[in-house]
Design an enzyme around this catalytic site. Structure first.
Site, PDB file in Angstrom:
ATOM      1  N   LYS A 150       0.879  -1.184   0.000  1.00  0.00           N
ATOM      2  CA  LYS A 150       0.000   0.000   0.000  1.00  0.00           C
ATOM      3  C   LYS A 150       0.911   1.227   0.000  1.00  0.00           C
ATOM      4  O   LYS A 150       1.464   1.608   1.028  1.00  0.00           O
ATOM      5  CB  LYS A 150      -0.881  -0.033   1.253  1.00  0.00           C
ATOM      6  CG  LYS A 150      -2.250   0.596   1.102  1.00  0.00           C
ATOM      7  CD  LYS A 150      -2.249   2.079   0.796  1.00  0.00           C
ATOM      8  CE  LYS A 150      -1.907   2.923   2.000  1.00  0.00           C
ATOM      9  NZ  LYS A 150      -1.646   4.328   1.634  1.00  0.00           N
ATOM     10  N   CYS A 156      13.768   9.971   7.730  1.00  0.00           N
ATOM     11  CA  CYS A 156      13.603   9.554   9.130  1.00  0.00           C
ATOM     12  C   CYS A 156      14.934   9.591   9.872  1.00  0.00           C
ATOM     13  O   CYS A 156      14.959   9.733  11.080  1.00  0.00           O
ATOM     14  CB  CYS A 156      13.002   8.168   9.182  1.00  0.00           C
ATOM     15  SG  CYS A 156      13.879   7.005   8.144  1.00  0.00           S
ATOM     16  N   GLU A 165       8.841   0.939  11.288  1.00  0.00           N
ATOM     17  CA  GLU A 165       9.942   1.895  11.089  1.00  0.00           C
ATOM     18  C   GLU A 165       9.314   3.267  11.190  1.00  0.00           C
ATOM     19  O   GLU A 165       8.574   3.679  10.292  1.00  0.00           O
ATOM     20  CB  GLU A 165      10.596   1.711   9.718  1.00  0.00           C
ATOM     21  CG  GLU A 165      11.299   0.378   9.511  1.00  0.00           C
ATOM     22  CD  GLU A 165      12.593   0.233  10.288  1.00  0.00           C
ATOM     23  OE1 GLU A 165      12.982   1.170  11.015  1.00  0.00           O
ATOM     24  OE2 GLU A 165      13.202  -0.837  10.177  1.00  0.00           O
ATOM     25  N   GLY A 225       1.893   4.449  13.461  1.00  0.00           N
ATOM     26  CA  GLY A 225       2.510   3.173  13.836  1.00  0.00           C
ATOM     27  C   GLY A 225       1.921   2.603  15.122  1.00  0.00           C
ATOM     28  O   GLY A 225       1.693   1.396  15.242  1.00  0.00           O
TER      29      GLY A 225
HETATM   30  P1  NAD Z   1       2.099   8.366   7.705  1.00  0.00           P
HETATM   31  O1  NAD Z   1       2.178   7.617   8.974  1.00  0.00           O
HETATM   32  O2  NAD Z   1       1.128   9.462   7.609  1.00  0.00           O
HETATM   33  O3  NAD Z   1       1.751   7.388   6.483  1.00  0.00           O
HETATM   34  C1  NAD Z   1       2.548   6.268   6.161  1.00  0.00           C
HETATM   35  C2  NAD Z   1       1.699   5.256   5.409  1.00  0.00           C
HETATM   36  O4  NAD Z   1       0.671   4.771   6.267  1.00  0.00           O
HETATM   37  C3  NAD Z   1       0.977   5.815   4.179  1.00  0.00           C
HETATM   38  O5  NAD Z   1       0.952   4.818   3.171  1.00  0.00           O
HETATM   39  C4  NAD Z   1      -0.425   6.053   4.698  1.00  0.00           C
HETATM   40  O6  NAD Z   1      -1.404   6.002   3.690  1.00  0.00           O
HETATM   41  C5  NAD Z   1      -0.601   4.888   5.647  1.00  0.00           C
HETATM   42  N1  NAD Z   1      -1.598   5.089   6.705  1.00  0.00           N
HETATM   43  C6  NAD Z   1      -2.021   6.255   7.248  1.00  0.00           C
HETATM   44  N2  NAD Z   1      -2.972   6.013   8.184  1.00  0.00           N
HETATM   45  C7  NAD Z   1      -3.145   4.673   8.234  1.00  0.00           C
HETATM   46  C8  NAD Z   1      -3.958   3.802   9.015  1.00  0.00           C
HETATM   47  N3  NAD Z   1      -4.808   4.270   9.932  1.00  0.00           N
HETATM   48  N4  NAD Z   1      -3.870   2.475   8.816  1.00  0.00           N
HETATM   49  C9  NAD Z   1      -3.002   1.978   7.899  1.00  0.00           C
HETATM   50  N5  NAD Z   1      -2.207   2.734   7.137  1.00  0.00           N
HETATM   51  C10 NAD Z   1      -2.265   4.075   7.291  1.00  0.00           C
HETATM   52  O7  NAD Z   1       3.591   8.836   7.423  1.00  0.00           O
HETATM   53  P2  NAD Z   1       4.132   9.750   6.228  1.00  0.00           P
HETATM   54  O8  NAD Z   1       3.742  11.143   6.524  1.00  0.00           O
HETATM   55  O9  NAD Z   1       3.771   9.159   4.912  1.00  0.00           O
HETATM   56  O10 NAD Z   1       5.702   9.553   6.393  1.00  0.00           O
HETATM   57  C11 NAD Z   1       6.463  10.338   7.219  1.00  0.00           C
HETATM   58  C12 NAD Z   1       6.846   9.594   8.483  1.00  0.00           C
HETATM   59  O11 NAD Z   1       7.474   8.356   8.151  1.00  0.00           O
HETATM   60  C13 NAD Z   1       7.849  10.328   9.332  1.00  0.00           C
HETATM   61  O12 NAD Z   1       7.480  10.264  10.689  1.00  0.00           O
HETATM   62  C14 NAD Z   1       9.132   9.552   9.120  1.00  0.00           C
HETATM   63  O13 NAD Z   1      10.078   9.662  10.134  1.00  0.00           O
HETATM   64  C15 NAD Z   1       8.639   8.175   8.949  1.00  0.00           C
HETATM   65  N6  NAD Z   1       9.618   7.331   8.271  1.00  0.00           N
HETATM   66  C16 NAD Z   1      10.315   6.394   8.978  1.00  0.00           C
HETATM   67  C17 NAD Z   1      11.287   5.621   8.374  1.00  0.00           C
HETATM   68  C18 NAD Z   1      12.062   4.575   9.141  1.00  0.00           C
HETATM   69  O14 NAD Z   1      12.637   3.718   8.497  1.00  0.00           O
HETATM   70  N7  NAD Z   1      12.079   4.606  10.448  1.00  0.00           N
HETATM   71  C19 NAD Z   1      11.551   5.792   7.025  1.00  0.00           C
HETATM   72  C20 NAD Z   1      10.836   6.769   6.331  1.00  0.00           C
HETATM   73  C21 NAD Z   1       9.872   7.515   6.964  1.00  0.00           C
END
Ligand code: NAD
Length: 447
Positions: free
Chosen positions: A151, A260, A226, A209
């Site tokens: 997704k 991240c 992550e 998460g």
């Molecule tokens: P986000 O949590 O808003 O979304 C991430 C994904 O989750 C998207 O595909 C989104 O559609 C999906 N999602 C959103 N709500 C959901 C739900 N209720 N159930 C299931 N899926 C859902 O994050 P973002 O804004 O896309 O990304 C930025 C964040 O990601 C930052 O906090 C960043 O630090 C983190 N990140 C972490 C790593 C790592 O490896 N630790 C790597 C890259 C990004």
């Protein structure tokens, strides 16, 4: 979903988001494809993954250009990312024939363990490194014999969709790797609650998460998380100050700070604090922000107008100094350096996910470690010192999963990657990644 080029604001594509019904159908296809994929001979599964990797290599420039257009990544970064997808697939193509269990000495018989795939795995991907993060989940999951539903993030599904097509072209059977563009709250949430999905690999915000972990608990789904970060770049007075200052902008402004692992808190030992800031100012002034297609560009735009507003909300007073960025169309924000009167200022404690860095002084090693650990996050960090004993002491004391000394590298596909504390759960990449996509079965055979 309108897919926008963040550097030009042009519409690149219109993508139909999957609803709940389509998500269920994708899971059903993945479930149906699982038994045959699990039973593909290890050498044949390896060969298919290598073919997939080779096709990615042949289409690397196309994938890089797609990521550049959809995410605003610089051409240099986007090419690296396409190469990383190829390399991760090749690396885990070496895994199927080596995914062996153990023989454990017991009385009265033989005891052996097997690593068995889980079934359907869902990989939920953020928008900051779409094709790379997708592949870190997909490659080991497929190598272990699972089928996968990806997704992608709402804004950035294009490379994921292209990779799914390349997988089919490489000969992966239908249903083994599917990409399901859709909203997080709809398609993403359904994957997390679906009883036939056995594992969620989620990369994204800590907030989402936590929700995913709570929902996954209802079906005791396996999760790899992550999540966010607020990593420290710790510069001691005995460090090579010029290298530390020259490299600090890249460590936080790469991918416009939407990383991240961004070292978004710089901690500098007090005697060299002002000198470091002077050198940093020169380095920040040299950061070229602009057209991501130009090979001379260091930093592109932010992903969206909303995200730019969010980043801007952290810069309330006058910054210590700022770089430049284009005016006009595109979601631009200049590299920005803040200094802080107090360590509890929001910009110093929260993940900004943009080109904003906070710099603060510290008094001694213990003080530096205290500041570095004073965060719910624990993803990465850097330590600059010429004292090898101190480098090791501080590397062991900082609560983070990925540290580098006199460098800022966090990620190699053959070393483990992941977070402490609220930065995540589990590890990706490296030699042990298949363990996160298999169950261990123990079998005792009486003599
Ligand atoms: P986000 O949590 O808003 O979304 C991430 C994904 O989750 C998207 O595909 C989104 O559609 C999906 N999602 C959103 N709500 C959901 C739900 N209720 N159930 C299931 N899926 C859902 O994050 P973002 O804004 O896309 O990304 C930025 C964040 O990601 C930052 O906090 C960043 O630090 C983190 N990140 C972490 C790593 C790592 O490896 N630790 C790597 C890259 C990004």
């Amino acid at each position: 979903m309108k897919i926008i080029n963040p550097a030009t604001e042009d519409v690149l594509a219109d993508v139909e988001p999957a609803g709940r019904g389509e998500t269920d159908r994708a899971v059903a296809r993945a479930k149906a494809a699982f038994p045959a994929w699990r039973d593909v001979a290890p050498g044949d599964r390896a060969r298919l993954l290598r073919r997939f990797a080779d096709l990615v290599d042949r289409h690397a420039e196309e994938l890089a250009e797609l990521e550049l257009a959809n995410c605003g990544h610089t051409i240099g970064n986007a090419r690296w990312e396409a190469g990383n997808v190829r390399d991760v697939l090749h690396y885990y193509a070496g895994a199927p024939e080596r995914d062996f269990g153990r023989q454990i000495p017991v009385a009265g018989g033989v005891d052996i363990t097997f690593h068995e795939p889980l079934g359907v795995v869902a990989v939920i991907v953020p928008w900051n490194f779409p094709m790379v993060i997708m592949t870190w989940g997909v490659a080991p999951a497929l190598a272990a014999g699972n089928t996968v539903v990806v997704k992608p993030a709402e804004w950035t599904p294009l490379t994921a969709m292209r990779l799914a097509a390349l997988a089919l072209e490489a000969g992966l059977p239908e249903g083994v790797l599917q990409v399901l563009p859709g909203a997080g709250e709809v398609a993403g949430a359904r994957l997390v609650e679906h009883p036939d999905v056995r594992k969620i690999v989620f990369t994204g915000s800590t907030e989402v998460g936590k929700q995913i972990a709570a929902t996954a608990a209802r079906t005791v789904k396996r999760v790899t998380l992550e999540l966010g970060g607020k990593s420290a770049n710790i510069v001691f007075a005995d460090a090579d100050l010029e290298r530390a200052a020259a490299s600090a902008p890249g460590a936080v402004f790469d991918n416009s700070g939407q990383d991240c692992c961004a070292r978004s808190r710089v901690l500098v030992e007090r005697p060299v604090y002002e000198e470091f800031l002077e050198r940093l100012e020169r380095a920040v002034a040299a950061v070229v922000v602009g057209d991501p297609r130009d090979p001379g560009t260091d930093m592109g735009p932010l992903i969206s107008a909303d995200h730019r507003d969010r980043v801007a909300s952290y810069v309330t007073g006058t910054p210590r100094f700022q770089g430049t960025c284009p005016a006009g169309k595109g979601f631009w924000f200049p590299p920005t350096v803040l200094t802080h009167a107090a360590l509890d200022e929001r910009a110093f404690t929260e993940e900004i996910f943009g080109p904003v860095v906070g710099v603060v002084p510290f008094d001694d090693e213990a003080h530096a470690v205290r500041i570095a650990n004073d965060t719910p996050y624990g993803l990465s960090g850097s330590i600059w010192t010429e004292n090898v004993g101190r480098a090791l002491r501080v590397a062991r004391a900082v609560e983070a999963g990925n540290l580098s000394v006199n460098s800022h590298s966090s990620v190699r596909y053959w070393t483990p990657f992941g977070g402490y504390k609220e930065s995540g759960l589990g590890r990706e990449l490296g030699p042990d990644a298949l363990a996160a996509f298999t169950e261990t079965k123990n079998v005792f055979i009486a003599h």
